[in-house]
Design a protein around this motif. Structure first.
Motif, PDB file in Angstrom:
ATOM      1  N   UNK A  82       0.766  -1.145   0.033  1.00  0.00           N
ATOM      2  CA  UNK A  82      -0.111   0.044   0.091  1.00  0.00           C
ATOM      3  C   UNK A  82       0.824   1.321  -0.016  1.00  0.00           C
ATOM      4  N   UNK A  83       2.223   1.028   0.008  1.00  0.00           N
ATOM      5  CA  UNK A  83       3.126   2.171   0.163  1.00  0.00           C
ATOM      6  C   UNK A  83       4.221   2.170  -0.747  1.00  0.00           C
ATOM      7  N   UNK A  84       4.846   3.191  -1.254  1.00  0.00           N
ATOM      8  CA  UNK A  84       6.054   3.325  -2.044  1.00  0.00           C
ATOM      9  C   UNK A  84       7.086   4.112  -1.264  1.00  0.00           C
ATOM     10  N   UNK A  85       8.383   3.711  -1.612  1.00  0.00           N
ATOM     11  CA  UNK A  85       9.688   4.523  -0.984  1.00  0.00           C
ATOM     12  C   UNK A  85       9.346   6.174  -0.977  1.00  0.00           C
ATOM     13  N   UNK A  86       9.530   6.666  -0.195  1.00  0.00           N
ATOM     14  CA  UNK A  86       9.343   8.184  -0.113  1.00  0.00           C
ATOM     15  C   UNK A  86       7.868   8.759   0.445  1.00  0.00           C
ATOM     16  N   UNK A  87       7.050   7.710   0.769  1.00  0.00           N
ATOM     17  CA  UNK A  87       5.719   8.078   1.279  1.00  0.00           C
ATOM     18  C   UNK A  87       5.938   8.541   2.734  1.00  0.00           C
ATOM     19  N   UNK A  88       5.126   9.540   3.178  1.00  0.00           N
ATOM     20  CA  UNK A  88       4.653   9.769   4.529  1.00  0.00           C
ATOM     21  C   UNK A  88       3.674   9.010   5.108  1.00  0.00           C
ATOM     22  N   UNK A  89       3.934   8.380   5.949  1.00  0.00           N
ATOM     23  CA  UNK A  89       2.632   7.504   6.752  1.00  0.00           C
ATOM     24  C   UNK A  89       2.433   7.978   8.175  1.00  0.00           C
ATOM     25  N   UNK A  90       1.111   7.858   8.622  1.00  0.00           N
ATOM     26  CA  UNK A  90       0.733   8.056   9.893  1.00  0.00           C
ATOM     27  C   UNK A  90       0.889   6.696  10.669  1.00  0.00           C
ATOM     28  N   UNK A  91       0.800   6.946  12.034  1.00  0.00           N
ATOM     29  CA  UNK A  91       0.695   5.812  12.930  1.00  0.00           C
ATOM     30  C   UNK A  91      -0.470   5.226  12.628  1.00  0.00           C
ATOM     31  N   UNK A  92      -0.622   3.717  12.478  1.00  0.00           N
ATOM     32  CA  UNK A  92      -1.775   2.965  12.552  1.00  0.00           C
ATOM     33  C   UNK A  92      -2.336   2.874  11.275  1.00  0.00           C
ATOM     34  N   UNK A  93      -1.389   3.265  10.029  1.00  0.00           N
ATOM     35  CA  UNK A  93      -1.735   3.238   8.498  1.00  0.00           C
ATOM     36  C   UNK A  93      -1.260   1.711   8.337  1.00  0.00           C
ATOM     37  N   UNK A  94      -2.236   1.089   7.472  1.00  0.00           N
ATOM     38  CA  UNK A  94      -1.835  -0.242   6.779  1.00  0.00           C
ATOM     39  C   UNK A  94      -0.757   0.090   5.928  1.00  0.00           C
ATOM     40  N   UNK A  95       0.131  -0.795   5.835  1.00  0.00           N
ATOM     41  CA  UNK A  95       1.495  -0.641   4.735  1.00  0.00           C
ATOM     42  C   UNK A  95       1.341  -1.707   4.001  1.00  0.00           C
ATOM     43  N   UNK A  96       1.286  -3.090   4.393  1.00  0.00           N
ATOM     44  CA  UNK A  96       1.477  -4.110   3.406  1.00  0.00           C
ATOM     45  C   UNK A  96       0.270  -5.123   4.057  1.00  0.00           C
ATOM     46  N   UNK A  97      -0.532  -5.868   3.171  1.00  0.00           N
ATOM     47  CA  UNK A  97      -1.327  -6.675   3.434  1.00  0.00           C
ATOM     48  C   UNK A  97      -0.892  -8.140   3.109  1.00  0.00           C
ATOM     49  N   UNK A  98      -1.063  -9.121   3.977  1.00  0.00           N
ATOM     50  CA  UNK A  98      -0.630 -10.425   3.731  1.00  0.00           C
ATOM     51  C   UNK A  98      -2.046 -11.108   3.298  1.00  0.00           C
ATOM     52  N   UNK A  99      -2.201 -12.232   2.528  1.00  0.00           N
ATOM     53  CA  UNK A  99      -3.197 -12.869   2.130  1.00  0.00           C
ATOM     54  C   UNK A  99      -3.873 -13.547   3.344  1.00  0.00           C
ATOM     55  N   UNK A 100      -5.051 -13.606   3.799  1.00  0.00           N
ATOM     56  CA  UNK A 100      -5.732 -14.252   4.765  1.00  0.00           C
ATOM     57  C   UNK A 100      -5.457 -15.762   4.685  1.00  0.00           C
TER      58      UNK A 100
END
Length: 100
Positions: A82-100
């Motif tokens: 869900x992110x790329x290098x250089x992006x600013x993120x907030x605490x609690x933001x989902x960054x990567x999802x693994x399959x269930x």
């Protein structure tokens, strides 16, 4: 446990991601890698479809003047980055999802 180890500057912490009850994070699930603090993504080491093992480095977050390595909490397949290098993120933001 739903947490993961985070390593930065020679130190390692056990991080328990918290979930919001609603809003944009309502879809969070146990396969989400969550940002433990606000910061900037400086490296993403996986792509959608990659097989990962528990403890494998997924990305690096720069926060509080330190680099924090976020790792897979379990074995799985990367469903979504869900992110790329250089992006600013907030605490609690989902960054990567693994399959269930």
């Amino acid at each position: 446990p739903s947490g993961f180890f985070q390593t930065g500057n020679g130190q390692t912490w056990w991080v328990e991601p918290y979930r919001y009850a609603g809003g944009a994070h309502a879809s969070a699930h146990d396969g989400d890698i969550i940002s433990p603090m606000p910061g900037r993504i400086i490296a993403v080491d996986v792509a959608a479809g990659d097989l990962v093992t528990k403890g494998q480095k997924l990305l690096t977050l720069e926060a509080m003047k330190m680099e924090h390595t976020l790792v897979a909490a379990r074995d799985g397949v990367v469903a979504e980055v869900l992110v790329d290098a250089g992006m600013q993120v907030e605490a609690g933001a989902a960054l990567i999802r693994l399959e269930e």
